[in-house]
Motif scaffolding. Structure first.
Motif, mmCIF file in Angstrom:
data_model
loop_
_atom_site.group_PDB
_atom_site.id
_atom_site.type_symbol
_atom_site.label_atom_id
_atom_site.label_comp_id
_atom_site.label_asym_id
_atom_site.label_seq_id
_atom_site.Cartn_x
_atom_site.Cartn_y
_atom_site.Cartn_z
ATOM 1 N N ASN A 164 0.772 -0.892 0.066
ATOM 2 C CA ASN A 164 -0.033 0.289 -0.045
ATOM 3 C C ASN A 164 0.621 0.896 0.177
ATOM 4 N N ARG A 165 2.010 1.184 0.226
ATOM 5 C CA ARG A 165 2.457 2.462 0.477
ATOM 6 C C ARG A 165 4.048 3.017 -1.145
ATOM 7 N N GLY A 166 2.755 3.558 -0.921
ATOM 8 C CA GLY A 166 3.219 4.213 -2.940
ATOM 9 C C GLY A 166 2.578 3.763 -4.396
ATOM 10 N N LEU A 167 2.220 1.946 -4.348
ATOM 11 C CA LEU A 167 2.188 1.765 -5.134
ATOM 12 C C LEU A 167 0.917 2.261 -5.434
ATOM 13 N N PRO A 168 0.582 2.103 -7.082
ATOM 14 C CA PRO A 168 -0.834 2.461 -7.403
ATOM 15 C C PRO A 168 -2.165 1.045 -7.749
ATOM 16 N N ILE A 169 -2.755 1.018 -6.791
ATOM 17 C CA ILE A 169 -3.962 0.319 -6.831
ATOM 18 C C ILE A 169 -3.481 -0.849 -8.340
ATOM 19 N N THR A 170 -3.419 0.286 -10.066
ATOM 20 C CA THR A 170 -3.615 -0.177 -10.711
ATOM 21 C C THR A 170 -2.419 -0.980 -11.161
ATOM 22 N N LEU A 171 -1.243 -0.713 -10.809
ATOM 23 C CA LEU A 171 0.109 -1.599 -11.361
ATOM 24 C C LEU A 171 0.245 -2.548 -9.725
ATOM 25 N N LEU A 172 -0.198 -2.785 -8.866
ATOM 26 C CA LEU A 172 -0.367 -3.368 -7.417
ATOM 27 C C LEU A 172 -1.859 -4.366 -8.358
ATOM 28 N N ILE A 173 -2.292 -4.916 -8.921
ATOM 29 C CA ILE A 173 -3.297 -5.903 -9.889
ATOM 30 C C ILE A 173 -2.561 -6.189 -10.515
ATOM 31 N N LYS A 174 -2.326 -4.776 -11.657
ATOM 32 C CA LYS A 174 -1.279 -5.379 -13.218
ATOM 33 C C LYS A 174 -0.014 -6.898 -12.886
ATOM 34 N N TYR A 175 0.707 -6.039 -11.780
ATOM 35 C CA TYR A 175 2.160 -6.672 -11.701
ATOM 36 C C TYR A 175 2.009 -7.510 -10.760
ATOM 37 N N PHE A 176 1.012 -7.976 -9.613
ATOM 38 C CA PHE A 176 1.299 -8.621 -8.428
ATOM 39 C C PHE A 176 0.290 -9.337 -8.406
ATOM 40 N N LYS A 177 1.165 -10.683 -7.320
ATOM 41 C CA LYS A 177 0.270 -11.973 -7.152
ATOM 42 C C LYS A 177 -0.444 -12.522 -6.189
ATOM 43 N N GLN A 178 -1.924 -11.694 -5.128
ATOM 44 C CA GLN A 178 -2.048 -12.092 -4.264
ATOM 45 C C GLN A 178 -2.485 -13.586 -3.747
ATOM 46 N N GLN A 179 -0.787 -13.898 -2.296
ATOM 47 C CA GLN A 179 -0.829 -15.228 -1.899
ATOM 48 C C GLN A 179 -0.891 -15.368 -0.674
ATOM 49 N N GLY A 180 -1.929 -16.021 0.591
ATOM 50 C CA GLY A 180 -2.656 -15.770 1.528
ATOM 51 C C GLY A 180 -2.422 -14.146 1.836
ATOM 52 N N ALA A 181 -1.062 -13.685 2.891
ATOM 53 C CA ALA A 181 -1.529 -12.561 4.070
ATOM 54 C C ALA A 181 -0.458 -11.591 2.544
ATOM 55 N N PHE A 182 0.152 -11.938 1.887
ATOM 56 C CA PHE A 182 1.760 -11.389 0.878
ATOM 57 C C PHE A 182 0.854 -11.306 -1.144
ATOM 58 N N TRP A 183 1.543 -9.943 -1.323
ATOM 59 C CA TRP A 183 1.180 -9.320 -2.431
ATOM 60 C C TRP A 183 2.405 -10.430 -2.650
ATOM 61 N N MET A 184 3.122 -11.060 -4.918
ATOM 62 C CA MET A 184 4.212 -11.436 -4.987
ATOM 63 C C MET A 184 4.557 -10.926 -6.182
ATOM 64 N N ILE A 185 5.712 -10.074 -6.963
ATOM 65 C CA ILE A 185 5.829 -9.527 -7.997
ATOM 66 C C ILE A 185 6.022 -10.168 -8.419
ATOM 67 N N ASN A 186 6.049 -10.099 -10.296
ATOM 68 C CA ASN A 186 5.235 -11.013 -11.156
ATOM 69 C C ASN A 186 7.019 -11.523 -11.971
ATOM 70 N N GLU A 187 7.119 -11.527 -12.705
ATOM 71 C CA GLU A 187 8.257 -12.286 -13.218
ATOM 72 C C GLU A 187 9.248 -11.751 -13.594
ATOM 73 N N LYS A 188 7.768 -11.302 -14.962
ATOM 74 C CA LYS A 188 8.174 -10.091 -15.687
ATOM 75 C C LYS A 188 9.063 -8.687 -15.209
ATOM 76 N N VAL A 189 8.689 -8.264 -14.068
ATOM 77 C CA VAL A 189 9.228 -7.282 -12.764
ATOM 78 C C VAL A 189 10.641 -7.971 -12.729
ATOM 79 N N LYS A 190 10.678 -9.320 -12.277
ATOM 80 C CA LYS A 190 11.549 -9.463 -11.610
ATOM 81 C C LYS A 190 12.877 -9.309 -12.451
ATOM 82 N N ARG A 191 12.224 -10.295 -13.182
ATOM 83 C CA ARG A 191 13.741 -10.374 -14.704
ATOM 84 C C ARG A 191 14.709 -8.942 -14.991
ATOM 85 N N LEU A 192 14.166 -8.634 -14.672
ATOM 86 C CA LEU A 192 14.879 -7.065 -15.457
ATOM 87 C C LEU A 192 15.719 -6.347 -13.793
#
Ligand SMILES: C[S@@+](CC[C@H](N)C(=O)[O-])C[C@H]1O[C@@H](n2cnc3c(N)ncnc32)[C@H](O)[C@@H]1O
Length: 274
Positions: A164-192
């Motif tokens: 929630n800190r600084g990340l626009p909700i649109t980016l959160l939904i587009k580039y992260f996946k919810q896993q239990g209580a956590f948000w995982m950033i996706n591989e496309k972002v990680k690869r960079l």
């Protein structure tokens, strides 16, 4: 009554300064004491005095690492201060696309990346606004002295509060996946982003050169001489025409004269003269 004696304060502050550059001047006894008290608990010791005797007479590389780790402040969040990211978006990356069009590479360094929000913010901005760079070699090197922070960055796993800190909700939904209580950033972002533990006090050999360096909110922990040495080394690995960002409250005392102050909107940065 303080739990830490003057002798212990001197021992630990010297150790931390020599190993990490973090200067714990007089008046920081409370900080040292509270951070070491945590470490004492984790290590199952009885007191700071016991930790002191262990460190003084029976130091191991692992114990040293844990003491330094305990003294790092890893405060960070996505798109911190916003203006530097606006500058990247509106001015710097478009300029670099033109400048580097033949070699088709672009390199960024988040030097003192903490838990990854800073380098991932750069990656998200690139993916979101510069699809033409998908065929380029874009690399964001992310380094920090804290092995725990680097591990968390590598995992790309954030709590709801962190997300929630600084990340626009649109980016959160587009580039992260919810896993239990956590948000995982996706591989496309990680690869960079390439994470690595690295101490800014050491040599910068092998890191290569960069078009943009973010070295924000870390030099504030160092004394003037250390700050100057690090700034000199950073400038050496910056490409001519490259940009350096410091924290908004940080003064660039000791920047070599070939670095020119530039403003893009409300973002201040320093450009290396060709
Ligand atoms: C306050 S955080 C800043 C994170 C990020 N740059 C930002 O602005 O959001 C400072 C980071 O500097 C790191 N640090 C402290 N001393 C360091 C050193 N000697 N070498 C590399 N990193 C260091 C700490 O571990 C911490 O993660």
């Amino acid at each position: 009554m303080p739990k830490i004696t003057a002798e212990e304060f001197k021992f630990f502050s010297d150790l931390v300064k020599q190993s990490s550059g973090i200067a714990l001047n007089k008046g920081k006894e409370y900080l040292l004491e509270s951070r070491l008290s945590e470490l004492v608990k984790v290590l199952g010791l009885r007191s700071i005095d016991e930790l002191y005797r262990k460190a003084r007479f029976n130091m191991t590389p692992q114990l040293k690492k844990e003491i330094i780790e305990a003294m790092t402040t890893n405060e960070t969040y996505f798109f911190r201060d916003q203006h530097p990211f606006n500058a990247l978006h509106k001015h710097i990356i478009p300029e670099l696309i033109e400048k580097n069009k033949d070699k088709r590479t672009m390199r960024f360094w988040s030097a003192a990346c903490s838990t990854g929000q800073e380098p991932y913010s750069i990656a998200l901005l690139i993916l979101e606004h510069f699809p033409q760079l998908s065929s380029w070699k874009v690399e964001i090197l992310a380094t920090d002295i804290s092995y725990k922070a680097v591990k968390k960055g590598q995992d790309g796993r954030y709590t709801q509060v962190e997300a929630n800190r600084g990340l626009p909700i649109t980016l959160l939904i587009k580039y992260f996946k919810q896993q239990g209580a956590f948000w995982m950033i996706n591989e496309k972002v990680k690869r960079l982003v390439r994470f690595k533990t690295m101490n800014l006090l050491g040599p910068f050999t092998g890191v290569g050169t960069f078009d943009v360096i973010f070295c924000r909110y870390v030099l504030i922990y160092f004394d003037l001489e250390t700050k100057k040495k690090i700034l000199e080394k950073l400038v050496k690995v910056l490409n001519p025409g490259g940009y350096l960002f410091l924290g908004a409250t940080e003064t660039p005392v000791g920047l070599p004269p070939n670095m020119k102050r530039v403003m893009f909107g409300r973002a201040v940065c320093w450009k290396k003269q060709s």
